[in-house]
Enzyme design. Structure first.
Site, mmCIF file in Angstrom:
data_model
loop_
_atom_site.group_PDB
_atom_site.id
_atom_site.type_symbol
_atom_site.label_atom_id
_atom_site.label_comp_id
_atom_site.label_asym_id
_atom_site.label_seq_id
_atom_site.Cartn_x
_atom_site.Cartn_y
_atom_site.Cartn_z
ATOM 1 N N HIS A 154 -5.695 -0.232 6.068
ATOM 2 C CA HIS A 154 -5.481 0.675 7.210
ATOM 3 C C HIS A 154 -6.635 0.746 8.206
ATOM 4 O O HIS A 154 -7.240 1.807 8.401
ATOM 5 C CB HIS A 154 -5.130 2.081 6.731
ATOM 6 C CG HIS A 154 -5.958 2.638 5.592
ATOM 7 N ND1 HIS A 154 -7.324 2.634 5.597
ATOM 8 C CD2 HIS A 154 -5.589 3.223 4.431
ATOM 9 C CE1 HIS A 154 -7.770 3.193 4.481
ATOM 10 N NE2 HIS A 154 -6.728 3.553 3.754
ATOM 11 N N HIS A 172 -10.571 0.956 0.707
ATOM 12 C CA HIS A 172 -10.533 2.062 1.673
ATOM 13 C C HIS A 172 -11.917 2.115 2.290
ATOM 14 O O HIS A 172 -12.884 2.524 1.642
ATOM 15 C CB HIS A 172 -10.179 3.372 0.961
ATOM 16 C CG HIS A 172 -10.091 4.532 1.911
ATOM 17 N ND1 HIS A 172 -8.914 5.194 2.163
ATOM 18 C CD2 HIS A 172 -11.031 5.142 2.673
ATOM 19 C CE1 HIS A 172 -9.129 6.159 3.044
ATOM 20 N NE2 HIS A 172 -10.420 6.161 3.363
ATOM 21 N N ASN A 209 -4.818 6.446 -7.167
ATOM 22 C CA ASN A 209 -5.318 7.826 -7.108
ATOM 23 C C ASN A 209 -4.262 8.835 -7.567
ATOM 24 O O ASN A 209 -3.959 9.807 -6.886
ATOM 25 C CB ASN A 209 -5.853 8.185 -5.713
ATOM 26 C CG ASN A 209 -4.831 7.982 -4.613
ATOM 27 O OD1 ASN A 209 -3.911 7.186 -4.746
ATOM 28 N ND2 ASN A 209 -4.986 8.682 -3.513
ATOM 29 N N HIS A 263 0.825 -1.214 0.000
ATOM 30 C CA HIS A 263 0.000 0.000 0.000
ATOM 31 C C HIS A 263 0.859 1.264 0.000
ATOM 32 O O HIS A 263 1.226 1.784 1.046
ATOM 33 C CB HIS A 263 -0.896 -0.021 1.250
ATOM 34 C CG HIS A 263 -1.958 1.021 1.245
ATOM 35 N ND1 HIS A 263 -3.110 0.906 1.979
ATOM 36 C CD2 HIS A 263 -2.056 2.210 0.607
ATOM 37 C CE1 HIS A 263 -3.870 1.966 1.792
ATOM 38 N NE2 HIS A 263 -3.243 2.780 0.971
ATOM 39 N N ASP A 273 0.789 2.694 3.799
ATOM 40 C CA ASP A 273 -0.064 3.757 3.232
ATOM 41 C C ASP A 273 0.768 5.020 3.015
ATOM 42 O O ASP A 273 0.336 6.135 3.343
ATOM 43 C CB ASP A 273 -1.282 4.041 4.116
ATOM 44 C CG ASP A 273 -2.312 4.891 3.381
ATOM 45 O OD1 ASP A 273 -2.141 5.139 2.171
ATOM 46 O OD2 ASP A 273 -3.289 5.322 4.017
ATOM 47 N N HIS A 333 2.972 14.197 0.999
ATOM 48 C CA HIS A 333 2.588 15.554 0.597
ATOM 49 C C HIS A 333 3.738 16.445 1.041
ATOM 50 O O HIS A 333 4.370 16.172 2.068
ATOM 51 C CB HIS A 333 1.312 16.010 1.303
ATOM 52 C CG HIS A 333 0.109 15.169 1.001
ATOM 53 N ND1 HIS A 333 -0.566 15.265 -0.196
ATOM 54 C CD2 HIS A 333 -0.541 14.232 1.739
ATOM 55 C CE1 HIS A 333 -1.591 14.410 -0.177
ATOM 56 N NE2 HIS A 333 -1.581 13.758 0.979
ATOM 57 N N HIS A 366 1.455 5.209 -2.205
ATOM 58 C CA HIS A 366 0.978 6.191 -3.193
ATOM 59 C C HIS A 366 2.222 6.914 -3.722
ATOM 60 O O HIS A 366 2.698 7.847 -3.085
ATOM 61 C CB HIS A 366 0.043 7.210 -2.536
ATOM 62 C CG HIS A 366 -1.182 6.605 -1.925
ATOM 63 N ND1 HIS A 366 -2.398 6.594 -2.565
ATOM 64 C CD2 HIS A 366 -1.392 5.988 -0.724
ATOM 65 C CE1 HIS A 366 -3.306 6.008 -1.789
ATOM 66 N NE2 HIS A 366 -2.717 5.624 -0.668
ATOM 67 N N PHE A 367 2.749 6.472 -4.860
ATOM 68 C CA PHE A 367 3.975 7.075 -5.381
ATOM 69 C C PHE A 367 3.710 8.283 -6.297
ATOM 70 O O PHE A 367 4.629 8.869 -6.838
ATOM 71 C CB PHE A 367 4.860 6.026 -6.068
ATOM 72 C CG PHE A 367 5.673 5.201 -5.093
ATOM 73 C CD1 PHE A 367 5.653 5.467 -3.726
ATOM 74 C CD2 PHE A 367 6.475 4.149 -5.537
ATOM 75 C CE1 PHE A 367 6.410 4.718 -2.826
ATOM 76 C CE2 PHE A 367 7.239 3.393 -4.644
ATOM 77 C CZ PHE A 367 7.197 3.672 -3.293
ATOM 78 N N ARG A 368 2.452 8.628 -6.512
ATOM 79 C CA ARG A 368 2.070 9.922 -7.124
ATOM 80 C C ARG A 368 2.464 10.099 -8.575
ATOM 81 O O ARG A 368 2.425 11.224 -9.088
ATOM 82 C CB ARG A 368 2.679 11.090 -6.322
ATOM 83 C CG ARG A 368 2.492 11.051 -4.809
ATOM 84 C CD ARG A 368 1.065 11.109 -4.428
ATOM 85 N NE ARG A 368 0.854 11.403 -3.012
ATOM 86 C CZ ARG A 368 -0.288 11.173 -2.386
ATOM 87 N NH1 ARG A 368 -1.311 10.628 -3.013
ATOM 88 N NH2 ARG A 368 -0.426 11.463 -1.120
HETATM 89 O O1 DOR Z 1 -4.722 10.152 4.237
HETATM 90 C C1 DOR Z 1 -4.767 9.578 3.149
HETATM 91 N N1 DOR Z 1 -4.015 9.983 2.098
HETATM 92 N N2 DOR Z 1 -5.585 8.534 2.985
HETATM 93 C C2 DOR Z 1 -5.801 7.975 1.780
HETATM 94 O O2 DOR Z 1 -6.538 7.032 1.710
HETATM 95 C C3 DOR Z 1 -5.158 8.522 0.578
HETATM 96 C C4 DOR Z 1 -3.929 9.203 0.931
HETATM 97 C C5 DOR Z 1 -3.342 10.018 -0.198
HETATM 98 O O3 DOR Z 1 -3.310 9.522 -1.323
HETATM 99 O O4 DOR Z 1 -2.892 11.140 0.074
HETATM 100 ZN ZN ZN Z 2 -3.789 4.702 0.812
#
Ligand code: DOR
Ligand code: ZN
Length: 434
Positions: free
Chosen positions: A227, A176, A91, A57, A297, A301, A59-61
């Site tokens: 999570h 989620h 996402n 899990h 997770d 940011h 999120h490499f953006r």
């Molecule tokens: O806090 C979160 N940030 N929860 C998520 O499910 C997505 C994640 C994100 O992609 O920033």
């Molecule tokens: Zn996530």
């Protein structure tokens, strides 16, 4: 016979450490024995050798949000944290919801990744009819039932039909679990972490989990609840059927809002951090053989993005590099056993995703992380490799790997990454091989 490579040290086999050798040929483990001969022989003496981790899990953006992270920076952070394989969430921008977007994502990843990887496709109200076709290119699926960063939503009413189609793909689906309707009722103006917790209460998590369990009841689909953040959800999942798994993050199991600066937006995350009784229950589920997976997770940011007013600041914390090192320290301190830690970060994630990694056994990939358990360091943002450039675990004790091997090749050598981007491969899963 001489093996391509032999690693010798204090190897974790069947619940404990044994001084022995691991032989690797063509990237796969071919022997585990007291004495082995190798064309190349790495002697790690008293250092411990464990399977490298798999983080299901992150999120490499990449693409679209690459100011926060890229496949290259995210996977660099992963390998420095003892992880040889990650599974990336959909996402991104554009969202990963079609074959053509997946193809583009695979192209970038194949040029950029330092560790191996799988990709999830998102299932939404708009693409759910294409699930079977998309399954050819994705290693699994993600469903968001409540909205969060750039998320894609699926209405719970569609769940029964979606599970029916997923049953034909055999791919796992990760969810989620925060119910959008419930969130609509509870969401309020937020000034701090307590408001955030009340705005997205455990009730919305249990509502979503109940919907998922109901909809999946007649279909043999591997379902993973991501999570889990509350003890209420732990109770719901206690007697779950096989093939239903759940994960817990380091932040939900190590941090709580009773002991954090309440107005600090860095700790804003979805689902929210909770009061301490939830954190204790979550840690216990990890240590006492209840939870299935420890997942980061990793949701980077930038600080300048986080430093907005509380109500509008983005949710998410980075964590792929610190996850295993923090828990190795906790294992040294006997808060969790090494055996549980390896199940949570190696064996179970590999089983769930169907990859031949996560165990130091013949036939598995030669993915191995080496640790000096006497060398305890303190986490500080400057030493980490994510573009986020901050960590919620500043000042925590941790043990980082000195060496990491992926498919028998050295990737981290004496604490330095020696491979170039593009070394990582997209994984092949049980289903691909069938
Ligand atoms: O806090 C979160 N940030 N929860 C998520 O499910 C997505 C994640 C994100 O992609 O920033
Ligand atoms: Zn996530």
């Amino acid at each position: 016979m001489s093996h391509d490579i032999v690693l010798e040290g204090n190897v974790f086999i069947q619940d404990s450490f044994h001084q022995c050798c691991i032989g690797i040929d063509d990237g796969r483990i071919t022997a585990v024995k007291k004495i082995l001969k190798g064309d190349v022989h790495h002697r790690f003496s008293k250092k411990v050798l464990m399977p490298a981790g798999c983080d299901i899990h992150v999120h490499f953006r990449d693409p679209g949000l690459t100011q926060k992270e890229t496949f290259q920076t995210g996977s660099t952070a992963a390998v420095y944290g003892g992880i040889s394989c990650i599974f990336d969430m959909p996402n991104t921008l554009p969202q990963t919801t079609s074959i053509s977007i997946l193809k583009d994502k695979i192209n970038t990843a194949s040029r950029s990744m330092l560790c191996d990887y799988g990709l999830y496709a998102g299932i939404t109200d708009h693409n759910f009819k294409d699930v079977i076709e998309i399954a050819r290119m994705a290693q699994g699926f993600k469903i968001f039932l409540g909205s969060t960063t750039n998320s894609l939503l699926l209405s719970p009413l569609k769940l029964p039909l979606v599970f029916e189609m997923l049953a034909q793909t055999k791919r796992p689906v990760l969810c989620h679990a925060e119910d959008a309707k419930c969130l609509k009722r509870t969401q309020r103006m937020e000034k701090d972490l307590k408001d955030h917790h009340r705005s997205r209460p455990p009730l919305c998590e249990t509502t979503a989990i109940k919907d998922l369990l109901r909809a999946r009841a007649d279909h043999d689909v591997p379902l993973h609840i991501c999570h889990v953040s509350s003890k209420d959800s732990l109770d719901l999942l206690k007697d779950r059927p096989t093939k239903i798994t759940y994960g817990i993050t380091p932040h939900h199991s190590l941090l709580n809002i009773d002991s954090l600066p309440l107005s600090d937006t860095r700790y804003k995350v979805n689902p929210p951090l909770r009061p301490k009784e939830h954190m204790h229950a979550l840690f216990e589920a990890l240590s006492k053989d209840q939870a299935d997976v420890l997942e980061s997770d990793h949701a980077p940011h930038l600080l300048k993005e986080k430093n907005e007013e509380f109500n509008t600041a983005p949710s998410g914390v980075p964590g792929v590099e610190t996850m295993i090192p923090l828990f190795i320290y906790l294992a040294i301190k006997e808060k969790i056993s090494f055996s549980r830690l390896i199940d949570l970060t190696c064996v179970n994630p590999a089983k769930l995703t169907g990859i031949r990694k996560g165990s130091l056994k013949v036939g598995f990939d030669g993915d191995i992380a080496v640790y000096d358990l006497r060398h305890i360091s303190t986490v500080c943002a400057e030493m980490l490799h994510s573009k986020a450039e901050w960590t919620p675990f500043e000042g925590y004790n941790a043990v980082f790997p000195t060496n990491v091997f992926i498919r028998g090749s050295s990737v981290i050598e004496d604490g330095e990454c020696i491979r170039r981007p593009g070394f990582g491969n997209q994984v092949r899963t049980r289903e691909d091989n069938d």
